[in-house]
Design a protein around this motif. Structure first.
Motif, PDB file in Angstrom:
ATOM      1  N   PHE A  74      15.248   5.103   2.856  1.00  0.00           N
ATOM      2  CA  PHE A  74      14.220   4.315   2.176  1.00  0.00           C
ATOM      3  C   PHE A  74      13.731   4.995   0.902  1.00  0.00           C
ATOM      4  O   PHE A  74      13.484   4.329  -0.110  1.00  0.00           O
ATOM      5  N   MET A  75      13.584   6.317   0.931  1.00  0.00           N
ATOM      6  CA  MET A  75      13.066   6.995  -0.255  1.00  0.00           C
ATOM      7  C   MET A  75      14.136   7.196  -1.324  1.00  0.00           C
ATOM      8  O   MET A  75      13.819   7.614  -2.439  1.00  0.00           O
ATOM      9  N   ALA A  76      15.382   6.857  -1.008  1.00  0.00           N
ATOM     10  CA  ALA A  76      16.441   6.821  -2.022  1.00  0.00           C
ATOM     11  C   ALA A  76      16.565   5.440  -2.656  1.00  0.00           C
ATOM     12  O   ALA A  76      17.316   5.268  -3.625  1.00  0.00           O
ATOM     13  N   TYR A  77      15.837   4.471  -2.135  1.00  0.00           N
ATOM     14  CA  TYR A  77      15.926   3.090  -2.623  1.00  0.00           C
ATOM     15  C   TYR A  77      15.218   2.963  -3.969  1.00  0.00           C
ATOM     16  O   TYR A  77      14.112   3.460  -4.157  1.00  0.00           O
ATOM     17  N   ARG A  78      15.878   2.285  -4.900  1.00  0.00           N
ATOM     18  CA  ARG A  78      15.259   2.002  -6.193  1.00  0.00           C
ATOM     19  C   ARG A  78      15.031   0.499  -6.302  1.00  0.00           C
ATOM     20  O   ARG A  78      15.990  -0.279  -6.310  1.00  0.00           O
ATOM     21  N   PRO A  79      13.787   0.061  -6.396  1.00  0.00           N
ATOM     22  CA  PRO A  79      13.524  -1.371  -6.493  1.00  0.00           C
ATOM     23  C   PRO A  79      13.961  -1.928  -7.845  1.00  0.00           C
ATOM     24  O   PRO A  79      14.115  -1.187  -8.822  1.00  0.00           O
ATOM     25  N   ASP A  80      14.122  -3.229  -7.889  1.00  0.00           N
ATOM     26  CA  ASP A  80      14.428  -3.932  -9.131  1.00  0.00           C
ATOM     27  C   ASP A  80      13.112  -4.088  -9.888  1.00  0.00           C
ATOM     28  O   ASP A  80      12.378  -5.061  -9.713  1.00  0.00           O
ATOM     29  N   VAL A  81      12.822  -3.117 -10.747  1.00  0.00           N
ATOM     30  CA  VAL A  81      11.519  -3.060 -11.407  1.00  0.00           C
ATOM     31  C   VAL A  81      11.319  -4.252 -12.334  1.00  0.00           C
ATOM     32  O   VAL A  81      10.226  -4.835 -12.393  1.00  0.00           O
TER      33      VAL A  81
ATOM     34  N   HIS B 148       0.846  -1.199   0.000  1.00  0.00           N
ATOM     35  CA  HIS B 148       0.000   0.000   0.000  1.00  0.00           C
ATOM     36  C   HIS B 148       0.883   1.251   0.000  1.00  0.00           C
ATOM     37  O   HIS B 148       1.572   1.538   0.975  1.00  0.00           O
ATOM     38  N   GLU B 149       0.882   1.955  -1.114  1.00  0.00           N
ATOM     39  CA  GLU B 149       1.580   3.230  -1.287  1.00  0.00           C
ATOM     40  C   GLU B 149       3.048   3.187  -0.850  1.00  0.00           C
ATOM     41  O   GLU B 149       3.481   3.970  -0.002  1.00  0.00           O
ATOM     42  N   PRO B 150       3.844   2.296  -1.450  1.00  0.00           N
ATOM     43  CA  PRO B 150       5.294   2.328  -1.175  1.00  0.00           C
ATOM     44  C   PRO B 150       5.905   3.568  -1.827  1.00  0.00           C
ATOM     45  O   PRO B 150       5.817   3.730  -3.052  1.00  0.00           O
ATOM     46  N   PRO B 151       6.527   4.470  -1.069  1.00  0.00           N
ATOM     47  CA  PRO B 151       7.042   5.707  -1.674  1.00  0.00           C
ATOM     48  C   PRO B 151       8.405   5.511  -2.340  1.00  0.00           C
ATOM     49  O   PRO B 151       9.402   6.163  -1.989  1.00  0.00           O
ATOM     50  N   VAL B 152       8.450   4.616  -3.328  1.00  0.00           N
ATOM     51  CA  VAL B 152       9.693   4.363  -4.069  1.00  0.00           C
ATOM     52  C   VAL B 152       9.795   5.409  -5.185  1.00  0.00           C
ATOM     53  O   VAL B 152       9.673   5.108  -6.371  1.00  0.00           O
ATOM     54  N   VAL B 153      10.074   6.632  -4.783  1.00  0.00           N
ATOM     55  CA  VAL B 153      10.000   7.763  -5.709  1.00  0.00           C
ATOM     56  C   VAL B 153      11.068   7.701  -6.792  1.00  0.00           C
ATOM     57  O   VAL B 153      10.943   8.387  -7.822  1.00  0.00           O
ATOM     58  N   GLU B 154      12.099   6.874  -6.598  1.00  0.00           N
ATOM     59  CA  GLU B 154      13.146   6.763  -7.616  1.00  0.00           C
ATOM     60  C   GLU B 154      12.645   6.150  -8.917  1.00  0.00           C
ATOM     61  O   GLU B 154      13.309   6.265  -9.949  1.00  0.00           O
TER      62      GLU B 154
END
Length: 288
Positions: A216-223, A124-130
């Protein structure tokens, strides 16, 4: 509310406080913000009707102390904590995971790196802004928050952060009750359990804003990895938070993956403002 069984788990650099209710397949609840396990109190009993529900305080928050209070915080380490709980509570079977906000970032990393342990994730709303096209603007926001925090203190920094999360043109909604010092002072007038939660929330704000948010908000997930696993991933957002910053990454990823963005009642904090409706929909999406 049913009293949960309380446990403590030693992990690398911390001791986790966790709570367990119910019986059935494991459902791990990963909280966001400073809420800890208590943020799920409004939904845990209902979910425990057909799950073993485990919630916990993430390392460094509330009742999960760090061995080194100055240790840097990383999404990967927090995801490893969640994995240790899965191994303890569901050693022989994959589990379901539901997570909110910063906890949803942890859940995304957990799914990407240990899909064999995960049956389904609701994020629910993960703030992965990267992942957003305008990520540079949000990096600048985080820099302003940290600069304000170090120069002016907690509450001015929290105001800068809150302003950056709002949809463009939205008016301030006022200081959140969980972070208002007046409410912290008034906590003694609340029922003891509620007062204790309010005091823990306020005490955790410097750690959350100063250590969790920037990392955490600097984290970029493996899309690409998440796209390959998207049949196990439910991306969710609040019906009232369209256009707000935490809403946008979930919407972006759902469009990228060609999956439905499931709208939950309320906004970013719908878990707290609409617990019955939130829990009912969560139970539904976990099992369909």
């Amino acid at each position: 509310m049913t009293s949960p069984a309380i446990g403590h788990l030693r992990v690398d650099g911390a001791t986790l406080h966790y709570e367990v209710r119910g019986a059935g397949p494991l459902l791990l609840l990963i909280p966001g913000g400073t809420g800890g396990a208590a943020s799920f109190d409004g939904v845990a009993d209902a979910l425990a009707a057909d799950h073993t529900v485990a919630s916990y305080d993430p390392r460094g928050l509330s009742r999960s102390p760090l061995d080194d209070p100055e240790a840097p915080q990383r999404v990967e380490r927090h995801a490893d904590d969640a994995l240790r709980l899965l191994e303890l509570l569901s050693p022989g079977a994959p589990a379901r995971v539901a997570a909110c906000s910063s906890g949803a970032i942890v859940a995304l990393h957990l799914l990407a790196t240990h899909p064999e342990r995960i049956e389904r994730v609701v994020a629910h709303e993960p703030p992965v802004v990267e992942v957003l096209p305008d990520a540079a603007e949000h990096r600048a926001l985080l820099a302003r928050v940290q600069d304000t925090f170090h120069r002016e203190g907690l509450m001015p920094a929290a105001a800068v952060f809150a302003a950056g999360l709002r949809r463009p043109g939205a008016q301030p909604a006022g200081v959140d009750a969980a972070t208002d010092p007046a409410d912290a002072r008034a906590a003694t007038e609340l029922p003891p359990q509620t007062a204790a939660r309010a005091e823990r929330t306020m005490a955790d704000m410097p750690y959350f804003l100063g250590r969790i948010v920037p990392s955490f908000m600097a984290y970029r997930p493996d899309v690409d990895r998440l796209e390959a696993l998207s049949d196990r991933l439910v991306l969710a957002a609040g019906t009232d938070s369209r256009g707000e910053l935490p809403y946008r990454p979930a919407a972006f990823l759902a469009e990228r993956f060609g999956t439905e963005l499931v709208h939950f009642p309320g906004g970013h904090t719908g878990l707290s403002t609409h617990p019955a409706e939130f829990g009912e929909l969560l139970r539904k999406v976990l099992t369909t």
